[in-house]
Design a protein around this motif. Structure first.
Motif, PDB file in Angstrom:
ATOM      1  N   UNK A  70       0.807  -1.225   0.000  1.00 22.84           N
ATOM      2  CA  UNK A  70       0.000   0.000   0.000  1.00 22.84           C
ATOM      3  C   UNK A  70       0.839   1.273   0.000  1.00 22.84           C
ATOM      4  N   UNK A  71       2.158   1.142   0.109  1.00 25.44           N
ATOM      5  CA  UNK A  71       3.010   2.321   0.189  1.00 25.44           C
ATOM      6  C   UNK A  71       3.575   2.695  -1.172  1.00 25.44           C
ATOM      7  N   UNK A  72       3.464   3.967  -1.531  1.00 29.70           N
ATOM      8  CA  UNK A  72       4.079   4.464  -2.758  1.00 29.70           C
ATOM      9  C   UNK A  72       5.567   4.729  -2.562  1.00 29.70           C
ATOM     10  N   UNK A  73       5.998   4.731  -1.307  1.00 29.21           N
ATOM     11  CA  UNK A  73       7.383   5.072  -0.967  1.00 29.21           C
ATOM     12  C   UNK A  73       8.311   3.855  -0.993  1.00 29.21           C
ATOM     13  N   UNK A  74       7.745   2.640  -0.983  1.00 31.45           N
ATOM     14  CA  UNK A  74       8.552   1.426  -0.845  1.00 31.45           C
ATOM     15  C   UNK A  74       8.476   0.581  -2.114  1.00 31.45           C
ATOM     16  N   UNK A  75       9.639   0.162  -2.594  1.00 32.99           N
ATOM     17  CA  UNK A  75       9.724  -0.848  -3.652  1.00 32.99           C
ATOM     18  C   UNK A  75      10.578  -1.987  -3.121  1.00 32.99           C
ATOM     19  N   UNK A  76      10.032  -3.185  -3.113  1.00 31.62           N
ATOM     20  CA  UNK A  76      10.733  -4.326  -2.537  1.00 31.62           C
ATOM     21  C   UNK A  76      10.970  -5.390  -3.599  1.00 31.62           C
ATOM     22  N   UNK A  77      12.234  -5.745  -3.766  1.00 30.77           N
ATOM     23  CA  UNK A  77      12.632  -6.807  -4.685  1.00 30.77           C
ATOM     24  C   UNK A  77      12.912  -8.048  -3.845  1.00 30.77           C
ATOM     25  N   UNK A  78      11.885  -8.884  -3.725  1.00 35.27           N
ATOM     26  CA  UNK A  78      11.994 -10.076  -2.893  1.00 35.27           C
ATOM     27  C   UNK A  78      12.973 -11.064  -3.514  1.00 35.27           C
ATOM     28  N   UNK A  79      13.707 -11.746  -2.674  1.00 43.31           N
ATOM     29  CA  UNK A  79      14.733 -12.667  -3.157  1.00 43.31           C
ATOM     30  C   UNK A  79      14.169 -13.749  -4.077  1.00 43.31           C
ATOM     31  N   UNK A  80      13.021 -14.372  -3.776  1.00 45.81           N
ATOM     32  CA  UNK A  80      12.483 -15.370  -4.719  1.00 45.81           C
ATOM     33  C   UNK A  80      12.198 -14.777  -6.100  1.00 45.81           C
ATOM     34  N   UNK A  81      11.742 -13.538  -6.138  1.00 44.01           N
ATOM     35  CA  UNK A  81      11.481 -12.881  -7.421  1.00 44.01           C
ATOM     36  C   UNK A  81      12.785 -12.648  -8.186  1.00 44.01           C
ATOM     37  N   UNK A  82      13.822 -12.229  -7.465  1.00 42.63           N
ATOM     38  CA  UNK A  82      15.111 -12.003  -8.113  1.00 42.63           C
ATOM     39  C   UNK A  82      15.682 -13.308  -8.650  1.00 42.63           C
ATOM     40  N   UNK A  83      15.546 -14.377  -7.880  1.00 43.23           N
ATOM     41  CA  UNK A  83      16.040 -15.680  -8.333  1.00 43.23           C
ATOM     42  C   UNK A  83      15.275 -16.137  -9.574  1.00 43.23           C
ATOM     43  N   UNK A  84      13.960 -15.925  -9.577  1.00 35.63           N
ATOM     44  CA  UNK A  84      13.150 -16.342 -10.718  1.00 35.63           C
ATOM     45  C   UNK A  84      13.552 -15.597 -11.989  1.00 35.63           C
ATOM     46  N   UNK A  85      13.887 -14.320 -11.858  1.00 39.52           N
ATOM     47  CA  UNK A  85      14.369 -13.561 -13.014  1.00 39.52           C
ATOM     48  C   UNK A  85      15.658 -14.169 -13.565  1.00 39.52           C
ATOM     49  N   UNK A  86      16.552 -14.538 -12.654  1.00 37.06           N
ATOM     50  CA  UNK A  86      17.803 -15.141 -13.095  1.00 37.06           C
ATOM     51  C   UNK A  86      17.565 -16.494 -13.761  1.00 37.06           C
ATOM     52  N   UNK A  87      16.653 -17.288 -13.200  1.00 36.81           N
ATOM     53  CA  UNK A  87      16.345 -18.583 -13.788  1.00 36.81           C
ATOM     54  C   UNK A  87      15.735 -18.425 -15.183  1.00 36.81           C
ATOM     55  N   UNK A  88      15.066 -17.300 -15.402  1.00 37.48           N
ATOM     56  CA  UNK A  88      14.464 -17.035 -16.711  1.00 37.48           C
ATOM     57  C   UNK A  88      15.470 -16.463 -17.706  1.00 37.48           C
ATOM     58  N   UNK A  89      16.696 -16.269 -17.255  1.00 38.19           N
ATOM     59  CA  UNK A  89      17.745 -15.797 -18.153  1.00 38.19           C
ATOM     60  C   UNK A  89      17.895 -14.292 -18.215  1.00 38.19           C
ATOM     61  N   UNK A  90      17.210 -13.573 -17.339  1.00 38.46           N
ATOM     62  CA  UNK A  90      17.348 -12.117 -17.322  1.00 38.46           C
ATOM     63  C   UNK A  90      18.670 -11.764 -16.639  1.00 38.46           C
ATOM     64  N   UNK A  91      19.539 -11.039 -17.321  1.00 38.21           N
ATOM     65  CA  UNK A  91      20.852 -10.734 -16.742  1.00 38.21           C
ATOM     66  C   UNK A  91      20.726  -9.922 -15.449  1.00 38.21           C
ATOM     67  N   UNK A  92      21.592 -10.222 -14.492  1.00 39.21           N
ATOM     68  CA  UNK A  92      21.575  -9.498 -13.225  1.00 39.21           C
ATOM     69  C   UNK A  92      21.829  -8.009 -13.437  1.00 39.21           C
ATOM     70  N   UNK A  93      22.686  -7.672 -14.391  1.00 36.03           N
ATOM     71  CA  UNK A  93      22.988  -6.270 -14.645  1.00 36.03           C
ATOM     72  C   UNK A  93      21.727  -5.520 -15.075  1.00 36.03           C
ATOM     73  N   UNK A  94      20.899  -6.166 -15.874  1.00 36.89           N
ATOM     74  CA  UNK A  94      19.640  -5.535 -16.301  1.00 36.89           C
ATOM     75  C   UNK A  94      18.719  -5.307 -15.098  1.00 36.89           C
ATOM     76  N   UNK A  95      18.657  -6.281 -14.199  1.00 33.58           N
ATOM     77  CA  UNK A  95      17.853  -6.123 -12.986  1.00 33.58           C
ATOM     78  C   UNK A  95      18.397  -4.991 -12.127  1.00 33.58           C
ATOM     79  N   UNK A  96      19.723  -4.889 -12.008  1.00 35.70           N
ATOM     80  CA  UNK A  96      20.330  -3.804 -11.233  1.00 35.70           C
ATOM     81  C   UNK A  96      19.926  -2.443 -11.784  1.00 35.70           C
ATOM     82  N   UNK A  97      19.954  -2.302 -13.090  1.00 34.00           N
ATOM     83  CA  UNK A  97      19.580  -1.025 -13.703  1.00 34.00           C
ATOM     84  C   UNK A  97      18.126  -0.675 -13.371  1.00 34.00           C
ATOM     85  N   UNK A  98      17.262  -1.692 -13.379  1.00 35.73           N
ATOM     86  CA  UNK A  98      15.861  -1.454 -13.028  1.00 35.73           C
ATOM     87  C   UNK A  98      15.732  -1.005 -11.575  1.00 35.73           C
TER      88      UNK A  98
END
Length: 341
Positions: free
Chosen positions: A225-253
């Motif tokens: 509910x907060x517009x001030x908080x963005x949370x990148x949960x570890x399972x979500x980050x791992x899933x991005x990596x498993x899908x082949x999304x480069x970590x550098x691209x995630x960092x930029x986001x």
């Protein structure tokens, strides 16, 4: 006596000085404050002495940094670890444990423990005020400040001082936990409440959390509910990596969500526990060290300014101190580099 004039950065590091560097308070541009405080830890103790473990390990680091080879020249100095803070922490920790044990047994606090809780909250606030004053003193002299803890409650006084010097800033928060609980276990300044308390600072306009994987229902609801908080949960980050999304691209986001001025808060339990196994509340999963460094690098590459940092929840062990010292040194050099951009 080693001075700047005869100092050899490739020589043997002198123990008792952060990274073995020959600076003092006046000659340094970056002051690293050690805060040996862990009154409200709710699992394993030892982080109060993680500050000294980090200092002891730091002198054996080699000073060449691939991102900022001359970073040490900015002048980095750590004042003496305040014994009065450690003594107070040691005295209050067993008292806080009485409160935690009562609550974990499913019972309510009696009158004595309720009064004790109020006293502990007052003493925690006194430590916040001490750190606020120490940070304000350094900032008023044009110095920059970093912090080594201690549990994750300790940066609050520091961040209050930062808020008086910057009209707006964001926080990049590396952690296994969201730390968004309100007065966890009754402790207003709990290690599990640091980001909840930081949200009260109007100058803090964006909290970006990375690596979170141990979180309660109330915290998730607050994040959603907060517009001030963005949370990148570890399972979500791992899933991005498993899908082949480069970590550098995630960092930029991740970095794109931060404002111009960025404070970096690193709880070492945000990393894989093999890196800091004696941290107070280890959780399986988490970041590798170079993943975090890649993220910090993108903060600097984006043209944003690192205005301060903390590294906290360091276990009282040689290996944990070794890893933490490397994180601190890297952040020192990224901070310096960001001010040169």
């Amino acid at each position: 006596m080693t001075t700047l004039e005869n100092y050899n950065p490739s020589g043997v590091g002198v123990t008792g000085r952060l990274f073995g560097l020959p600076f003092d308070y006046d000659s340094a541009n970056l002051i690293i404050l050690g805060v040996p405080w862990e009154v409200t830890v709710s699992y394993s103790a030892g982080t109060a002495r993680g500050v000294e473990a980090t200092l002891n390990a730091s002198s054996q680091l080699d000073l060449f940094d691939f991102d900022n080879p001359d970073g040490w020249k900015q002048g980095i100095f750590m004042p003496e670890i305040p014994q009065h803070i450690l003594d107070k922490s040691d005295a209050l920790r067993p008292q806080a444990a009485r409160i935690i044990d009562r609550l974990e047994s499913g019972e309510k606090l009696d009158a004595e423990l309720t009064e004790l809780l109020a006293t502990i909250n007052q003493d925690c606030e006194a430590t916040n005020q001490w750190l606020f004053e120490e940070t304000s003193k350094a900032l008023s002299q044009g110095k920059r400040v970093g912090l080594i803890g201690g549990d994750h409650s300790v940066p609050l006084g520091y961040l209050r001082a930062i808020a008086q010097h910057y009209s707006s800033f964001g926080i990049l928060h590396i952690d296994a936990h969201a730390d968004l609980r309100e007065a966890y276990e009754g402790f207003e300044f709990s290690h599990a409440s640091i980001m909840y308390n930081v949200l009260k600072l109007p100058q803090m306009v964006k909290l970006v959390q990375v690596g979170i994987r141990d979180v309660c229902i109330d915290e998730v609801e607050l994040i959603q509910k907060s517009d001030c908080i963005s949370t990148y949960f570890d399972p979500m980050l791992k899933q991005k990596q498993y899908a082949g999304i480069p970590w550098l691209e995630t960092c930029k986001q991740i970095v794109s969500e931060l404002p111009q001025d960025v404070y970096i808060s690193v709880d070492v339990d945000g990393f894989d526990p093999k890196l800091c196994p004696e941290t107070g509340t280890p959780v399986p999963g988490g970041l590798e060290l170079e993943q975090a460094f890649c993220l910090f690098r993108e903060v600097v590459n984006s043209g944003r300014k690192v205005i301060g940092f903390d590294v906290v929840e360091i276990g009282n062990a040689e290996w944990d101190g070794n890893v933490a010292a490397r994180i601190v040194y890297k952040l020192c050099n990224f901070l310096d580099l960001s001010w040169k951009n």
